[in-house]
Design a protein around this motif. Structure first.
Motif, mmCIF file in Angstrom:
data_model
loop_
_atom_site.group_PDB
_atom_site.id
_atom_site.type_symbol
_atom_site.label_atom_id
_atom_site.label_comp_id
_atom_site.label_asym_id
_atom_site.label_seq_id
_atom_site.Cartn_x
_atom_site.Cartn_y
_atom_site.Cartn_z
ATOM 1 N N GLY A 30 40.444 38.669 25.850
ATOM 2 C CA GLY A 30 40.638 37.265 26.175
ATOM 3 C C GLY A 30 41.912 36.981 26.943
ATOM 4 N N GLN A 31 42.845 37.945 26.912
ATOM 5 C CA GLN A 31 44.091 37.755 27.653
ATOM 6 C C GLN A 31 43.893 38.087 29.130
ATOM 7 N N THR A 32 44.927 37.805 29.873
ATOM 8 C CA THR A 32 44.915 38.067 31.321
ATOM 9 C C THR A 32 45.880 39.187 31.648
ATOM 10 N N VAL A 33 45.479 40.027 32.577
ATOM 11 C CA VAL A 33 46.377 41.097 33.024
ATOM 12 C C VAL A 33 46.330 41.160 34.549
ATOM 13 N N THR A 34 47.472 41.411 35.126
ATOM 14 C CA THR A 34 47.547 41.555 36.584
ATOM 15 C C THR A 34 48.149 42.911 36.916
ATOM 16 N N GLU A 59 35.261 46.198 27.445
ATOM 17 C CA GLU A 59 34.707 47.190 28.381
ATOM 18 C C GLU A 59 35.533 47.335 29.662
ATOM 19 N N ASP A 60 36.576 46.518 29.798
ATOM 20 C CA ASP A 60 37.445 46.635 30.972
ATOM 21 C C ASP A 60 38.463 47.760 30.813
ATOM 22 N N SER A 61 38.547 48.317 29.636
ATOM 23 C CA SER A 61 39.510 49.399 29.387
ATOM 24 C C SER A 61 39.202 50.589 30.287
ATOM 25 N N GLY A 62 40.250 51.198 30.799
ATOM 26 C CA GLY A 62 40.085 52.358 31.665
ATOM 27 C C GLY A 62 41.335 52.554 32.490
ATOM 28 N N VAL A 63 41.244 53.485 33.403
ATOM 29 C CA VAL A 63 42.365 53.718 34.320
ATOM 30 C C VAL A 63 42.007 53.105 35.664
ATOM 31 N N TYR A 64 42.869 52.258 36.142
ATOM 32 C CA TYR A 64 42.656 51.590 37.429
ATOM 33 C C TYR A 64 43.541 52.274 38.467
ATOM 34 N N PHE A 65 42.884 52.872 39.433
ATOM 35 C CA PHE A 65 43.605 53.566 40.496
ATOM 36 C C PHE A 65 43.589 52.725 41.764
ATOM 37 N N CYS A 66 44.717 52.752 42.426
ATOM 38 C CA CYS A 66 44.807 52.180 43.764
ATOM 39 C C CYS A 66 44.990 53.344 44.731
ATOM 40 N N ALA A 67 44.428 53.219 45.896
ATOM 41 C CA ALA A 67 44.583 54.266 46.902
ATOM 42 C C ALA A 67 44.722 53.613 48.270
ATOM 43 N N SER A 68 45.385 54.291 49.159
ATOM 44 C CA SER A 68 45.490 53.759 50.521
ATOM 45 C C SER A 68 45.214 54.867 51.518
ATOM 46 N N SER A 69 44.830 54.461 52.700
ATOM 47 C CA SER A 69 44.627 55.424 53.778
ATOM 48 C C SER A 69 44.980 54.739 55.098
ATOM 49 N N GLY A 114 31.797 46.633 44.520
ATOM 50 C CA GLY A 114 31.999 47.313 43.252
ATOM 51 C C GLY A 114 32.652 46.466 42.169
ATOM 52 N N MET A 115 33.035 45.264 42.499
ATOM 53 C CA MET A 115 33.683 44.411 41.494
ATOM 54 C C MET A 115 32.655 44.079 40.423
ATOM 55 N N PRO A 116 33.000 44.314 39.147
ATOM 56 C CA PRO A 116 31.998 44.178 38.082
ATOM 57 C C PRO A 116 31.479 42.750 37.895
ATOM 58 N N ASN A 117 32.359 41.771 38.012
ATOM 59 C CA ASN A 117 31.958 40.374 37.763
ATOM 60 C C ASN A 117 33.102 39.457 38.192
ATOM 61 N N ASN A 118 32.912 38.185 38.006
ATOM 62 C CA ASN A 118 33.911 37.230 38.519
ATOM 63 C C ASN A 118 35.144 37.116 37.633
ATOM 64 N N ARG A 119 35.245 37.962 36.620
ATOM 65 C CA ARG A 119 36.498 37.996 35.855
ATOM 66 C C ARG A 119 37.564 38.814 36.597
ATOM 67 N N PHE A 120 37.153 39.507 37.620
ATOM 68 C CA PHE A 120 38.052 40.343 38.414
ATOM 69 C C PHE A 120 38.347 39.650 39.739
ATOM 70 N N VAL A 172 42.558 40.515 35.955
ATOM 71 C CA VAL A 172 41.400 40.490 35.072
ATOM 72 C C VAL A 172 41.610 39.328 34.109
ATOM 73 N N GLN A 173 40.692 38.358 34.176
ATOM 74 C CA GLN A 173 40.847 37.148 33.362
ATOM 75 C C GLN A 173 39.496 36.525 33.041
ATOM 76 N N PRO A 174 39.121 36.424 31.779
ATOM 77 C CA PRO A 174 39.761 37.017 30.613
ATOM 78 C C PRO A 174 39.303 38.459 30.425
ATOM 79 N N ALA A 175 40.169 39.286 29.904
ATOM 80 C CA ALA A 175 39.827 40.710 29.726
ATOM 81 C C ALA A 175 38.838 40.885 28.576
ATOM 82 N N GLU A 176 37.930 41.833 28.746
ATOM 83 C CA GLU A 176 36.964 42.211 27.725
ATOM 84 C C GLU A 176 37.184 43.671 27.355
#
Lengths: 109, 116
Positions: free
Chosen positions: B16-20, B85-95, B59-65, B79-83
């Protein structure tokens, strides 16, 4: 069907062994391919690009067969430090990179 | 040269919390990607920016992202509000700008998100 498929393993091999991983892709529009290596709890890192002509980098050899939509990675003389998950990655021009699920390798002493 | 940096490295929040999450790509890289790896699953694409524009957000799962890349530099993923199933490792990459022989992804070390 997943766009990039790999045997998840694990592959458990003794030091010094030769091991080969395969990867198949379903989208013939995929243009470039790579092998990435991911250590436990770390980010993926580029191991090597894959070319149709085949390419070699030290103990590592990668091959691409576009007719069969198949990519391979061969590791010779395995080292303990080769233990990791190997990710097959494809990209279509201008699109995003698509990752396979990875193949886990454990090199045993 | 600095690599891709992500902040925070770990985040533990309640449902239910928000994370950025924040990602600073390698300077000059037009392309910025967000990926997520849920435990036991493959790395999955979330979205792709070219400069400040969303090239692909399929690839965005839903409008909470919600992802942004104002000015085409760093990016945030909220991610707002967090659920759970949102747990995991979020990787950013650039090219760099995509082109023949230029398609190489450089990853940040990821943000481990745990939703309790």
């Amino acid at each position: 069907r997943k766009e990039v498929e790999q045997d998840p393993g694990p592959f458990n091999v003794p030091e010094g062994a030769t091991v080969a991983f395969n990867c198949t892709y379903s989208n013939s529009a995929s243009q470039s391919f790579f092998w990435y290596r991911q250590d436990c709890r770390k980010e993926p890192k580029l191991l090597m690009s894959v070319y149709s002509s085949g390419n070699e980098d030290g103990r590592f050899t990668a091959q691409l067969n576009r007719a069969s939509q198949y990519i391979s990675l061969l590791i010779r003389d395995s080292k303990l430090s080769d233990s990791a998950t190997y990710l097959c990655v494809g990209i279509r021009y201008g699109q995003n990179f698509v990752f396979g699920p990875g193949t886990r390798l454990s090199v045993l002493p | 040269e600095a690599g891709v940096t992500q902040f925070p490295s770990h985040s533990v929040i309640e449902k239910g919390q928000t994370v950025t999450l924040r990602c600073d790509p390698i300077s000059g890289h037009d392309n910025l990607y967000w990926y997520r790896r849920v435990m036991g699953k493959e790395i999955k694409f979330l979205l792709h920016f070219v400069k400040e524009s969303k090239q692909d957000e399929s690839g965005m799962p839903n409008n909470r992202f919600l992802a942004e890349r104002t000015g085409g530099t760093y990016s945030t993923l909220k991610v707002q509000p967090a659920e759970l199933e949102d747990s995991g490792v979020y990787f950013c990459a650039s090219s760099p700008r995509l082109g023949a022989g230029n398609e190489k992804l450089f990853f940040g070390s990821g943000t481990q998100l745990s939703v309790l």
